[in-house]
Design a protein around this motif. Sequence first.
Motif, PDB file in Angstrom:
ATOM      1  N   TYR A   1     -12.749  94.589  -2.888  1.00  0.00           N
ATOM      2  CA  TYR A   1     -12.861  95.728  -3.515  1.00  0.00           C
ATOM      3  C   TYR A   1     -13.334  96.821  -2.355  1.00  0.00           C
ATOM      4  CZ  TYR A   1     -15.605  99.566  -5.938  1.00  0.00           C
ATOM      5  OH  TYR A   1     -16.264 100.748  -6.375  1.00  0.00           O
ATOM      6  N   ILE A   2     -14.418  96.361  -1.455  1.00  0.00           N
ATOM      7  CA  ILE A   2     -14.940  97.104  -0.319  1.00  0.00           C
ATOM      8  C   ILE A   2     -13.764  97.554   0.773  1.00  0.00           C
ATOM      9  CG2 ILE A   2     -16.521  97.076   1.522  1.00  0.00           C
ATOM     10  CD1 ILE A   2     -18.430  95.471  -0.046  1.00  0.00           C
ATOM     11  N   SER A   3     -13.013  96.639   0.871  1.00  0.00           N
ATOM     12  CA  SER A   3     -11.973  96.822   1.914  1.00  0.00           C
ATOM     13  C   SER A   3     -10.878  97.753   1.559  1.00  0.00           C
ATOM     14  CB  SER A   3     -10.942  95.304   2.364  1.00  0.00           C
ATOM     15  OG  SER A   3     -11.908  94.509   2.893  1.00  0.00           O
ATOM     16  N   ASN A   4     -10.599  97.770   0.210  1.00  0.00           N
ATOM     17  CA  ASN A   4      -9.662  98.856  -0.422  1.00  0.00           C
ATOM     18  C   ASN A   4     -10.297 100.068  -0.652  1.00  0.00           C
ATOM     19  OD1 ASN A   4      -7.608  96.928  -0.724  1.00  0.00           O
ATOM     20  ND2 ASN A   4      -8.295  96.013  -2.731  1.00  0.00           N
TER      21      ASN A   4
ATOM     22  N   GLN B   1     -13.957  97.808  16.046  1.00  0.00           N
ATOM     23  CA  GLN B   1     -12.601  97.574  16.653  1.00  0.00           C
ATOM     24  C   GLN B   1     -11.566  97.649  15.490  1.00  0.00           C
ATOM     25  OE1 GLN B   1     -12.368  96.967  20.416  1.00  0.00           O
ATOM     26  NE2 GLN B   1     -14.258  98.018  19.962  1.00  0.00           N
ATOM     27  N   VAL B   2     -11.545  98.932  14.977  1.00  0.00           N
ATOM     28  CA  VAL B   2     -10.448  98.926  14.045  1.00  0.00           C
ATOM     29  C   VAL B   2     -10.074 100.617  14.379  1.00  0.00           C
ATOM     30  CG1 VAL B   2     -11.566  97.695  12.184  1.00  0.00           C
ATOM     31  CG2 VAL B   2     -12.083  99.969  12.491  1.00  0.00           C
ATOM     32  N   ASP B   3      -8.635 100.778  13.944  1.00  0.00           N
ATOM     33  CA  ASP B   3      -8.075 102.135  13.761  1.00  0.00           C
ATOM     34  C   ASP B   3      -7.954 102.745  12.536  1.00  0.00           C
ATOM     35  OD1 ASP B   3      -7.436 101.880  16.574  1.00  0.00           O
ATOM     36  OD2 ASP B   3      -5.667 100.438  16.167  1.00  0.00           O
TER      37      ASP B   3
ATOM     38  N   ILE C   1      -4.641 103.541   6.857  1.00  0.00           N
ATOM     39  CA  ILE C   1      -5.567 102.442   7.227  1.00  0.00           C
ATOM     40  C   ILE C   1      -4.672 101.128   7.631  1.00  0.00           C
ATOM     41  CG2 ILE C   1      -7.241 100.988   6.508  1.00  0.00           C
ATOM     42  CD1 ILE C   1      -8.353 103.856   6.271  1.00  0.00           C
ATOM     43  N   PRO C   2      -4.307 101.010   8.912  1.00  0.00           N
ATOM     44  CA  PRO C   2      -3.419  99.870   9.237  1.00  0.00           C
ATOM     45  C   PRO C   2      -3.974  98.559   8.663  1.00  0.00           C
ATOM     46  CG  PRO C   2      -4.030 101.314  11.159  1.00  0.00           C
ATOM     47  CD  PRO C   2      -4.894 101.513  10.258  1.00  0.00           C
ATOM     48  N   PRO C   3      -2.821  97.642   8.451  1.00  0.00           N
ATOM     49  CA  PRO C   3      -3.123  96.330   7.676  1.00  0.00           C
ATOM     50  C   PRO C   3      -4.172  95.592   8.922  1.00  0.00           C
ATOM     51  CG  PRO C   3      -0.892  96.615   7.506  1.00  0.00           C
ATOM     52  CD  PRO C   3      -1.598  97.927   8.363  1.00  0.00           C
TER      53      PRO C   3
ATOM     54  N   ASP D   1      -7.732  93.752   7.536  1.00  0.00           N
ATOM     55  CA  ASP D   1      -7.974  92.417   7.869  1.00  0.00           C
ATOM     56  C   ASP D   1      -9.310  92.175   8.397  1.00  0.00           C
ATOM     57  OD1 ASP D   1      -5.640  91.782   6.311  1.00  0.00           O
ATOM     58  OD2 ASP D   1      -4.740  91.401   8.454  1.00  0.00           O
ATOM     59  N   ILE D   2      -9.564  93.022   9.453  1.00  0.00           N
ATOM     60  CA  ILE D   2     -10.883  92.912  10.222  1.00  0.00           C
ATOM     61  C   ILE D   2     -12.096  92.989   9.419  1.00  0.00           C
ATOM     62  CG2 ILE D   2     -12.427  93.767  11.831  1.00  0.00           C
ATOM     63  CD1 ILE D   2      -9.676  94.379  13.523  1.00  0.00           C
ATOM     64  N   LEU D   3     -11.917  94.328   8.374  1.00  0.00           N
ATOM     65  CA  LEU D   3     -13.022  94.458   7.559  1.00  0.00           C
ATOM     66  C   LEU D   3     -13.142  93.372   6.629  1.00  0.00           C
ATOM     67  CD1 LEU D   3     -12.625  98.469   6.905  1.00  0.00           C
ATOM     68  CD2 LEU D   3     -14.299  96.965   8.199  1.00  0.00           C
ATOM     69  N   THR D   4     -12.093  92.829   5.784  1.00  0.00           N
ATOM     70  CA  THR D   4     -11.929  91.734   5.086  1.00  0.00           C
ATOM     71  C   THR D   4     -12.793  90.562   5.748  1.00  0.00           C
ATOM     72  OG1 THR D   4     -10.103  92.549   3.977  1.00  0.00           O
ATOM     73  CG2 THR D   4     -10.855  90.113   3.680  1.00  0.00           C
ATOM     74  N   ARG D   5     -12.566  90.085   6.833  1.00  0.00           N
ATOM     75  CA  ARG D   5     -13.259  89.015   7.532  1.00  0.00           C
ATOM     76  C   ARG D   5     -14.849  89.300   7.533  1.00  0.00           C
ATOM     77  NH1 ARG D   5      -8.498  89.036  10.574  1.00  0.00           N
ATOM     78  NH2 ARG D   5      -9.598  89.856  12.288  1.00  0.00           N
TER      79      ARG D   5
END
Length: 265
Positions: A106-109, A146-148, A160-162, A166-170
């Motif tokens: 939910y947070i990542s999306n 460290q995201v784009d 929001i690139p995949p 993924d980084i935020l999900t982890r």
Amino acid sequence: MLASKLKIFFPPTISLRKMATVKRFYRKTNILSNGDRFEITLDQRKLKTPKGNVFEVTSKPLALAVAMEWESQEDTINRSNMHLTALCSTLLDNPHQHSRMDIVNYISNYLETDTVLFQSNDTEELFKLQTEKWDPIIQWFCDKYQVDITKTTSISPPIIPPPTKDILTRHFASYDYPALIGFMYGIDILKSVILMMAVCERLINVQSAISLTRLEEEFQISHWGRVEWSHDLSKNDLQARLSAAVLFIHLNTSSATSKPKMESS
């Protein structure tokens, strides 16, 4: 004799469901230690959640803060300003049956609808204000994790690139369930993952975060005027709710990381 003694150690319970508008019926609050958990009592009666679960937390400071919410009630119990109580009840009852990964996803999306990533260039003055106030926070977020991310100035969603997701999900998957409840609550208040993380990392304070999420509203108010009591009430309520969310995260995270380490043999 034994029954009367048992009442001291196993006091009756009080359900939150019946307390929306009732008058204060207790004289004092307290907390009870039950192993590694802490329970709230009103006089000698244990508090329960809306679903009837025993109201208990693993953090003593959090238990004390909840007890203070109940202690601060005056003639009438006003549950609408008892934000820590509400957060604890959500954690204990899990009314929507959310798993940890449900909240993480939910947070990542949510980043795709993040307030600060939607900037309007229809009004030059507003766009300049958004760029000045929001862009540094966006850049900090990208550098920190460290995201784009590419903001949008149209009806199209931000990019929001995949790998970013993924980084935020982890990252959020590394938190325990109680902290995730606090993050979800705070993000819903701010309508922004980026602002919530900036608050939790102490880049900005609660008051600044509320001002930033209300940037467009405050801009409109500056041009069209305000109803003082209404806007101030709304702003103060949001600040109180966000403060509770940040405190809830901090106290639950601290309780999870402050356990004594086992001595090596």
